[in-house]
Design a protein around this motif. Sequence first.
Motif, PDB file in Angstrom:
ATOM      1  N   VAL A  43      26.794  -5.963 -34.224  1.00  0.00           N
ATOM      2  CA  VAL A  43      26.048  -5.090 -35.133  1.00  0.00           C
ATOM      3  C   VAL A  43      26.523  -3.655 -34.949  1.00  0.00           C
ATOM      4  CG1 VAL A  43      23.742  -4.367 -35.878  1.00  0.00           C
ATOM      5  CG2 VAL A  43      24.029  -6.584 -34.755  1.00  0.00           C
ATOM      6  N   ARG A  44      26.842  -3.026 -36.072  1.00  0.00           N
ATOM      7  CA  ARG A  44      27.199  -1.599 -36.021  1.00  0.00           C
ATOM      8  C   ARG A  44      25.959  -0.796 -36.407  1.00  0.00           C
ATOM      9  NH1 ARG A  44      28.616   2.653 -39.677  1.00  0.00           N
ATOM     10  NH2 ARG A  44      30.649   3.631 -39.388  1.00  0.00           N
ATOM     11  N   VAL A  45      25.489   0.027 -35.492  1.00  0.00           N
ATOM     12  CA  VAL A  45      24.309   0.864 -35.749  1.00  0.00           C
ATOM     13  C   VAL A  45      24.756   2.322 -35.722  1.00  0.00           C
ATOM     14  CG1 VAL A  45      21.967   1.462 -34.982  1.00  0.00           C
ATOM     15  CG2 VAL A  45      22.877  -0.836 -34.553  1.00  0.00           C
ATOM     16  N   LEU A  82      36.704  10.462 -50.413  1.00  0.00           N
ATOM     17  CA  LEU A  82      36.479   9.041 -50.682  1.00  0.00           C
ATOM     18  C   LEU A  82      36.424   8.335 -49.322  1.00  0.00           C
ATOM     19  CD1 LEU A  82      36.442   7.098 -53.178  1.00  0.00           C
ATOM     20  CD2 LEU A  82      38.860   6.680 -52.706  1.00  0.00           C
ATOM     21  N   HIS A  83      35.420   7.463 -49.124  1.00  0.00           N
ATOM     22  CA  HIS A  83      35.316   6.786 -47.822  1.00  0.00           C
ATOM     23  C   HIS A  83      34.665   5.417 -47.968  1.00  0.00           C
ATOM     24  CE1 HIS A  83      31.599   9.131 -48.324  1.00  0.00           C
ATOM     25  NE2 HIS A  83      31.005   8.225 -47.571  1.00  0.00           N
ATOM     26  N   ARG A  84      34.784   4.611 -46.932  1.00  0.00           N
ATOM     27  CA  ARG A  84      34.256   3.246 -46.941  1.00  0.00           C
ATOM     28  C   ARG A  84      34.043   2.778 -45.511  1.00  0.00           C
ATOM     29  NH1 ARG A  84      39.160   3.926 -48.530  1.00  0.00           N
ATOM     30  NH2 ARG A  84      40.945   3.105 -47.425  1.00  0.00           N
ATOM     31  N   LEU A  89      32.453  14.371 -38.418  1.00  0.00           N
ATOM     32  CA  LEU A  89      32.029  15.271 -39.487  1.00  0.00           C
ATOM     33  C   LEU A  89      33.173  15.305 -40.491  1.00  0.00           C
ATOM     34  CD1 LEU A  89      29.566  17.233 -39.663  1.00  0.00           C
ATOM     35  CD2 LEU A  89      30.977  18.909 -38.456  1.00  0.00           C
ATOM     36  N   TYR A  90      32.903  15.080 -41.774  1.00  0.00           N
ATOM     37  CA  TYR A  90      33.986  15.061 -42.766  1.00  0.00           C
ATOM     38  C   TYR A  90      33.489  15.632 -44.096  1.00  0.00           C
ATOM     39  CZ  TYR A  90      31.789  10.569 -44.118  1.00  0.00           C
ATOM     40  OH  TYR A  90      30.901   9.596 -44.496  1.00  0.00           O
ATOM     41  N   PRO A  91      34.419  16.168 -44.888  1.00  0.00           N
ATOM     42  CA  PRO A  91      33.998  16.774 -46.159  1.00  0.00           C
ATOM     43  C   PRO A  91      33.366  15.730 -47.074  1.00  0.00           C
ATOM     44  CG  PRO A  91      36.283  17.348 -45.662  1.00  0.00           C
ATOM     45  CD  PRO A  91      35.880  16.292 -44.680  1.00  0.00           C
ATOM     46  N   ALA A  99      28.473  -0.683 -54.192  1.00  0.00           N
ATOM     47  CA  ALA A  99      29.417  -0.843 -53.091  1.00  0.00           C
ATOM     48  C   ALA A  99      28.735  -1.125 -51.756  1.00  0.00           C
ATOM     49  CB  ALA A  99      30.257   0.431 -52.970  1.00  0.00           C
ATOM     50  N   LYS A 100      27.442  -0.880 -51.693  1.00  0.00           N
ATOM     51  CA  LYS A 100      26.764  -0.800 -50.384  1.00  0.00           C
ATOM     52  C   LYS A 100      26.076  -2.101 -50.000  1.00  0.00           C
ATOM     53  CE  LYS A 100      23.539   2.454 -48.167  1.00  0.00           C
ATOM     54  NZ  LYS A 100      22.717   3.647 -48.450  1.00  0.00           N
ATOM     55  N   GLN A 101      26.435  -2.585 -48.825  1.00  0.00           N
ATOM     56  CA  GLN A 101      25.749  -3.761 -48.270  1.00  0.00           C
ATOM     57  C   GLN A 101      25.428  -3.449 -46.832  1.00  0.00           C
ATOM     58  OE1 GLN A 101      28.119  -7.331 -48.173  1.00  0.00           O
ATOM     59  NE2 GLN A 101      28.877  -6.953 -50.230  1.00  0.00           N
ATOM     60  N   PHE A 155      19.370   6.205 -40.733  1.00  0.00           N
ATOM     61  CA  PHE A 155      19.960   5.231 -39.796  1.00  0.00           C
ATOM     62  C   PHE A 155      20.361   3.988 -40.569  1.00  0.00           C
ATOM     63  CE2 PHE A 155      17.298   8.127 -37.581  1.00  0.00           C
ATOM     64  CZ  PHE A 155      17.969   8.385 -36.393  1.00  0.00           C
ATOM     65  N   ASN A 156      21.550   3.454 -40.265  1.00  0.00           N
ATOM     66  CA  ASN A 156      21.960   2.230 -40.930  1.00  0.00           C
ATOM     67  C   ASN A 156      22.520   1.224 -39.933  1.00  0.00           C
ATOM     68  OD1 ASN A 156      24.606   3.004 -40.436  1.00  0.00           O
ATOM     69  ND2 ASN A 156      25.041   3.631 -42.540  1.00  0.00           N
ATOM     70  N   ARG A 157      22.621  -0.007 -40.382  1.00  0.00           N
ATOM     71  CA  ARG A 157      23.274  -1.023 -39.553  1.00  0.00           C
ATOM     72  C   ARG A 157      23.924  -2.065 -40.446  1.00  0.00           C
ATOM     73  NH1 ARG A 157      17.952  -3.801 -36.640  1.00  0.00           N
ATOM     74  NH2 ARG A 157      17.258  -4.987 -38.443  1.00  0.00           N
ATOM     75  N   TYR A 158      25.033  -2.592 -39.929  1.00  0.00           N
ATOM     76  CA  TYR A 158      25.833  -3.588 -40.657  1.00  0.00           C
ATOM     77  C   TYR A 158      26.061  -4.758 -39.705  1.00  0.00           C
ATOM     78  CZ  TYR A 158      27.581   0.645 -43.187  1.00  0.00           C
ATOM     79  OH  TYR A 158      27.713   1.833 -43.870  1.00  0.00           O
ATOM     80  N   ALA A 159      25.937  -5.992 -40.239  1.00  0.00           N
ATOM     81  CA  ALA A 159      26.224  -7.200 -39.457  1.00  0.00           C
ATOM     82  C   ALA A 159      26.608  -8.298 -40.441  1.00  0.00           C
ATOM     83  CB  ALA A 159      24.993  -7.615 -38.642  1.00  0.00           C
ATOM     84  N   SER A 175      23.694   6.634 -37.145  1.00  0.00           N
ATOM     85  CA  SER A 175      22.912   7.575 -37.931  1.00  0.00           C
ATOM     86  C   SER A 175      23.876   8.258 -38.889  1.00  0.00           C
ATOM     87  CB  SER A 175      22.244   8.605 -37.025  1.00  0.00           C
ATOM     88  OG  SER A 175      21.647   9.601 -37.829  1.00  0.00           O
ATOM     89  N   PHE A 176      23.412   8.568 -40.080  1.00  0.00           N
ATOM     90  CA  PHE A 176      24.282   9.256 -41.034  1.00  0.00           C
ATOM     91  C   PHE A 176      23.442  10.281 -41.780  1.00  0.00           C
ATOM     92  CE2 PHE A 176      22.961   7.304 -45.088  1.00  0.00           C
ATOM     93  CZ  PHE A 176      22.182   6.271 -44.601  1.00  0.00           C
ATOM     94  N   PHE A 177      24.077  11.376 -42.129  1.00  0.00           N
ATOM     95  CA  PHE A 177      23.362  12.422 -42.847  1.00  0.00           C
ATOM     96  C   PHE A 177      24.347  13.398 -43.474  1.00  0.00           C
ATOM     97  CE2 PHE A 177      23.997  15.608 -39.558  1.00  0.00           C
ATOM     98  CZ  PHE A 177      24.149  14.832 -38.414  1.00  0.00           C
ATOM     99  N   TRP A 178      23.803  14.369 -44.164  1.00  0.00           N
ATOM    100  CA  TRP A 178      24.626  15.341 -44.890  1.00  0.00           C
ATOM    101  C   TRP A 178      24.139  16.732 -44.538  1.00  0.00           C
ATOM    102  CZ3 TRP A 178      22.012  11.215 -47.001  1.00  0.00           C
ATOM    103  CH2 TRP A 178      22.805  10.141 -47.431  1.00  0.00           C
ATOM    104  N   LEU A 179      25.003  17.703 -44.789  1.00  0.00           N
ATOM    105  CA  LEU A 179      24.520  19.066 -44.610  1.00  0.00           C
ATOM    106  C   LEU A 179      25.169  20.006 -45.603  1.00  0.00           C
ATOM    107  CD1 LEU A 179      26.666  21.069 -42.879  1.00  0.00           C
ATOM    108  CD2 LEU A 179      26.112  19.380 -41.144  1.00  0.00           C
TER     109      LEU A 179
HETATM  110  O1  LIG Z   1      27.927   4.025 -42.190  1.00  0.00           O
HETATM  111  C1  LIG Z   1      28.664   5.001 -42.287  1.00  0.00           C
HETATM  112  O2  LIG Z   1      29.384   5.409 -41.351  1.00  0.00           O
HETATM  113  C2  LIG Z   1      28.754   5.781 -43.575  1.00  0.00           C
HETATM  114  C3  LIG Z   1      27.622   5.525 -44.522  1.00  0.00           C
HETATM  115  C4  LIG Z   1      27.913   6.138 -45.847  1.00  0.00           C
HETATM  116  O3  LIG Z   1      29.024   6.410 -46.209  1.00  0.00           O
HETATM  117  C5  LIG Z   1      26.794   6.476 -46.738  1.00  0.00           C
HETATM  118  O4  LIG Z   1      25.649   6.063 -46.484  1.00  0.00           O
HETATM  119  O5  LIG Z   1      27.035   7.171 -47.747  1.00  0.00           O
END
Ligand SMILES: O=C(O)CCC(=O)C(=O)O
Length: 226
Positions: A168-170, A158-160, A152-154, A40-42, A84-88, A172-176
């Motif tokens: 460009v969307r930049v 399900l998310h996208r 912050l979300y559980p 799913a990830k690009q 850190f991620n980015r989409y363009a 940071s993402f992480f989990w806890l």
């Molecule tokens: O880019 C985002 O906001 C979420 C990224 C994401 O869902 C993930 O890396 O699992």
Amino acid sequence: MLVRIPDVLSKTQVSEMRHLIDGANWVDGNVTSGSQAALAKQNEQLAGDTLQAQQAGNIILDALQTNPLFISAALPHKVYPPLFNRYAGGQNFGNHVDNSIRPLPNSDFRIRTDLSATLFLAEPDSYDGGELIIDDTYGSHSIKLDAGDMILYPSTSLHRVTPVTRGVRVASFFWLQSMVRDDGQRTLLFDMDRSIQALTASNPDHPSIVQLTGVYHNLVRRWATV
Ligand SMILES: O=C(O)CCC(=O)C(=O)O
Ligand SMILES: [Fe+2]
């Protein structure tokens, strides 16, 4: 429970962070994905072992450690080092649920992902698309925040991320891993803490504050694992 944490970073910190990471080593985002998410990830991701990623991640962790809203909402136990991620150019991230357990490469650190976080590092008017859509029992929530704000979300959700069609969307993402695993219990504690804070602000001598604070801590004692 979805919680927006405003101003995790100031605008100055955001621009310093962008300066630090923009020219660093970005790689295919699938380096950290599970197999379903990989389909799913690009996007692109900052290589986790670079000095820039570590420095930027530490700035975020330092900011979170002193953020009362974050502490109250997350009751953090272990936080994964921020990525850190980015989409363009139309990149997006299709529907997925984050992996339940995340080991940190080359270490014995691993966490159960109770909460997922996205900290926005580009202003929303600088790109089109790139909404983080999170489904819960109330429906779908579309999230696109100011740079420096975090959602912050559980991690069960399900998310996208919708395609970024301009700019460009930049982020940071992480989990806890939270001290309180159950989202319902954590939400009750968050609501109670906020009520106690509001009562304390408006009526600092109210005789029930001590007892309510005691109940809060006794519930944490009952529900938390540390
Ligand atoms: O880019 C985002 O906001 C979420 C990224 C994401 O869902 C993930 O890396 O699992
Ligand atoms: Fe995700």
